[in-house]
Design a protein around this motif. Sequence first.
Motif, PDB file in Angstrom:
ATOM      1  N   ALA A  39      79.323  15.007  29.535  1.00 15.93           N
ATOM      2  CA  ALA A  39      80.368  14.453  30.305  1.00 15.93           C
ATOM      3  C   ALA A  39      81.669  14.106  29.316  1.00 15.93           C
ATOM      4  CB  ALA A  39      79.950  13.286  30.995  1.00 15.93           C
ATOM      5  N   GLY A  40      81.373  13.975  28.063  1.00 14.33           N
ATOM      6  CA  GLY A  40      82.249  13.564  26.934  1.00 14.33           C
ATOM      7  C   GLY A  40      83.365  14.357  26.770  1.00 14.33           C
ATOM      8  N   HIS A  41      82.742  15.831  26.675  1.00 12.66           N
ATOM      9  CA  HIS A  41      83.744  16.753  26.326  1.00 12.66           C
ATOM     10  C   HIS A  41      84.580  17.278  27.645  1.00 12.66           C
ATOM     11  CE1 HIS A  41      80.650  19.570  27.826  1.00 12.66           C
ATOM     12  NE2 HIS A  41      81.739  20.190  28.244  1.00 12.66           N
ATOM     13  N   TYR A  42      84.375  16.719  28.892  1.00 15.60           N
ATOM     14  CA  TYR A  42      85.042  17.226  30.056  1.00 15.60           C
ATOM     15  C   TYR A  42      86.541  17.024  30.090  1.00 15.60           C
ATOM     16  CZ  TYR A  42      85.982  18.203  34.911  1.00 15.60           C
ATOM     17  OH  TYR A  42      86.360  18.678  35.964  1.00 15.60           O
ATOM     18  N   PRO A  43      86.973  15.597  29.741  1.00 13.57           N
ATOM     19  CA  PRO A  43      88.386  15.391  29.544  1.00 13.57           C
ATOM     20  C   PRO A  43      89.073  16.087  28.671  1.00 13.57           C
ATOM     21  CG  PRO A  43      87.027  13.233  29.448  1.00 13.57           C
ATOM     22  CD  PRO A  43      86.075  14.511  29.362  1.00 13.57           C
ATOM     23  N   VAL A  44      88.368  16.549  27.624  1.00 10.06           N
ATOM     24  CA  VAL A  44      89.024  17.438  26.415  1.00 10.06           C
ATOM     25  C   VAL A  44      89.332  18.847  27.305  1.00 10.06           C
ATOM     26  CG1 VAL A  44      88.747  18.597  24.159  1.00 10.06           C
ATOM     27  CG2 VAL A  44      87.974  16.329  24.603  1.00 10.06           C
ATOM     28  N   MET A  45      88.257  19.295  27.886  1.00  8.63           N
ATOM     29  CA  MET A  45      88.535  20.565  28.776  1.00  8.63           C
ATOM     30  C   MET A  45      89.590  20.689  29.492  1.00  8.63           C
ATOM     31  SD  MET A  45      85.464  22.820  30.666  1.00  8.63           S
ATOM     32  CE  MET A  45      85.492  22.018  32.096  1.00  8.63           C
ATOM     33  N   VAL A  46      89.929  19.572  30.475  1.00  9.24           N
ATOM     34  CA  VAL A  46      90.764  19.389  31.314  1.00  9.24           C
ATOM     35  C   VAL A  46      92.090  19.457  30.613  1.00  9.24           C
ATOM     36  CG1 VAL A  46      91.942  17.891  32.956  1.00  9.24           C
ATOM     37  CG2 VAL A  46      89.366  18.170  33.314  1.00  9.24           C
ATOM     38  N   VAL A  47      92.216  18.587  29.561  1.00 12.14           N
ATOM     39  CA  VAL A  47      93.583  18.636  28.679  1.00 12.14           C
ATOM     40  C   VAL A  47      93.834  19.921  28.381  1.00 12.14           C
ATOM     41  CG1 VAL A  47      94.657  17.607  26.732  1.00 12.14           C
ATOM     42  CG2 VAL A  47      93.614  16.181  28.283  1.00 12.14           C
ATOM     43  N   LEU A  48      92.905  20.750  27.712  1.00  6.64           N
ATOM     44  CA  LEU A  48      92.981  21.869  27.096  1.00  6.64           C
ATOM     45  C   LEU A  48      93.708  22.844  28.206  1.00  6.64           C
ATOM     46  CD1 LEU A  48      92.969  23.754  24.672  1.00  6.64           C
ATOM     47  CD2 LEU A  48      90.474  24.258  24.853  1.00  6.64           C
ATOM     48  N   HIS A  49      92.990  23.125  29.254  1.00  2.49           N
ATOM     49  CA  HIS A  49      93.363  23.911  30.401  1.00  2.49           C
ATOM     50  C   HIS A  49      94.436  23.568  30.905  1.00  2.49           C
ATOM     51  CE1 HIS A  49      89.646  26.322  30.853  1.00  2.49           C
ATOM     52  NE2 HIS A  49      89.163  25.582  29.822  1.00  2.49           N
ATOM     53  N   ARG A 157      80.476  23.360  24.680  1.00  6.87           N
ATOM     54  CA  ARG A 157      80.165  23.459  26.096  1.00  6.87           C
ATOM     55  C   ARG A 157      78.935  24.363  26.195  1.00  6.87           C
ATOM     56  NH1 ARG A 157      82.119  21.817  31.218  1.00  6.87           N
ATOM     57  NH2 ARG A 157      81.482  23.178  32.804  1.00  6.87           N
ATOM     58  N   ILE A 158      78.864  25.463  25.625  1.00  9.28           N
ATOM     59  CA  ILE A 158      77.763  26.304  25.813  1.00  9.28           C
ATOM     60  C   ILE A 158      76.415  25.725  25.344  1.00  9.28           C
ATOM     61  CG2 ILE A 158      76.823  28.520  25.188  1.00  9.28           C
ATOM     62  CD1 ILE A 158      79.703  29.650  25.449  1.00  9.28           C
ATOM     63  N   ARG A 159      76.460  25.133  24.085  1.00 10.71           N
ATOM     64  CA  ARG A 159      75.231  24.564  23.813  1.00 10.71           C
ATOM     65  C   ARG A 159      75.010  23.379  24.743  1.00 10.71           C
ATOM     66  NH1 ARG A 159      77.480  23.438  17.652  1.00 10.71           N
ATOM     67  NH2 ARG A 159      77.105  25.628  16.923  1.00 10.71           N
ATOM     68  N   VAL A 160      75.801  22.773  24.965  1.00  9.65           N
ATOM     69  CA  VAL A 160      75.443  21.746  26.130  1.00  9.65           C
ATOM     70  C   VAL A 160      74.780  22.382  27.449  1.00  9.65           C
ATOM     71  CG1 VAL A 160      76.391  19.886  27.778  1.00  9.65           C
ATOM     72  CG2 VAL A 160      76.964  19.832  25.291  1.00  9.65           C
ATOM     73  N   GLU A 161      75.368  23.226  27.916  1.00 11.73           N
ATOM     74  CA  GLU A 161      75.057  23.946  28.964  1.00 11.73           C
ATOM     75  C   GLU A 161      73.594  24.634  28.765  1.00 11.73           C
ATOM     76  OE1 GLU A 161      76.585  27.561  31.697  1.00 11.73           O
ATOM     77  OE2 GLU A 161      77.782  25.709  31.416  1.00 11.73           O
TER      78      GLU A 161
END
Length: 172
Positions: A39-49, A157-161
């Motif tokens: 969940a920690g990287h999700y906000p970064v993903m939202v900002v990047l996209h 992301r891929i490592r987490v998934e």
Amino acid sequence: MGWFTAFVLLVGLERVAELVVSKRHAAWAFARGGREYGAGHYPVMVVLHTSLLVGALLEVWLLDRPFLPALGWTMVVVVLLTQALRWWCIRTLGHFWNTRVIVVPGADLVTRGPYRLIPHPNYVAVVVEGVALPLVHTAWLTAVLFTVLNAALLTVRIRVEDAALGRRSVPA
């Protein structure tokens, strides 16, 4: 530039549709004991996209990027193909598709549709779209910057998934 702005806004609306589907699917997964990972990287993903969309528009408008028909129309087709791939992924995964990494206990790994060909087809769509969308109107700075930052994000992301799904050594 006006039609490019409309095109990017349509892609943005598509993203909103994805978020609506994702929220519905997250509720379904959590109701079945789903657990979220990374969940920690999700906000970064939202900002990047979000930055991809905003950056492409700003670069075109502020730097007066030209529309080159041979490049632009080819990239429009590529963007539309990435949307088709993304929705094929969503349809194939059904309730298991999400913008977050949520794993429902006991669920089988999906190996049909585009997932029979590669383990992360949705990320292929994201990578290709990240290049193609800005290049519709020659916003090459946005394409390069998004690609570099997205590569770093996808590494996490891929490592987490893969860890969440029990796949430790899956080719990216």
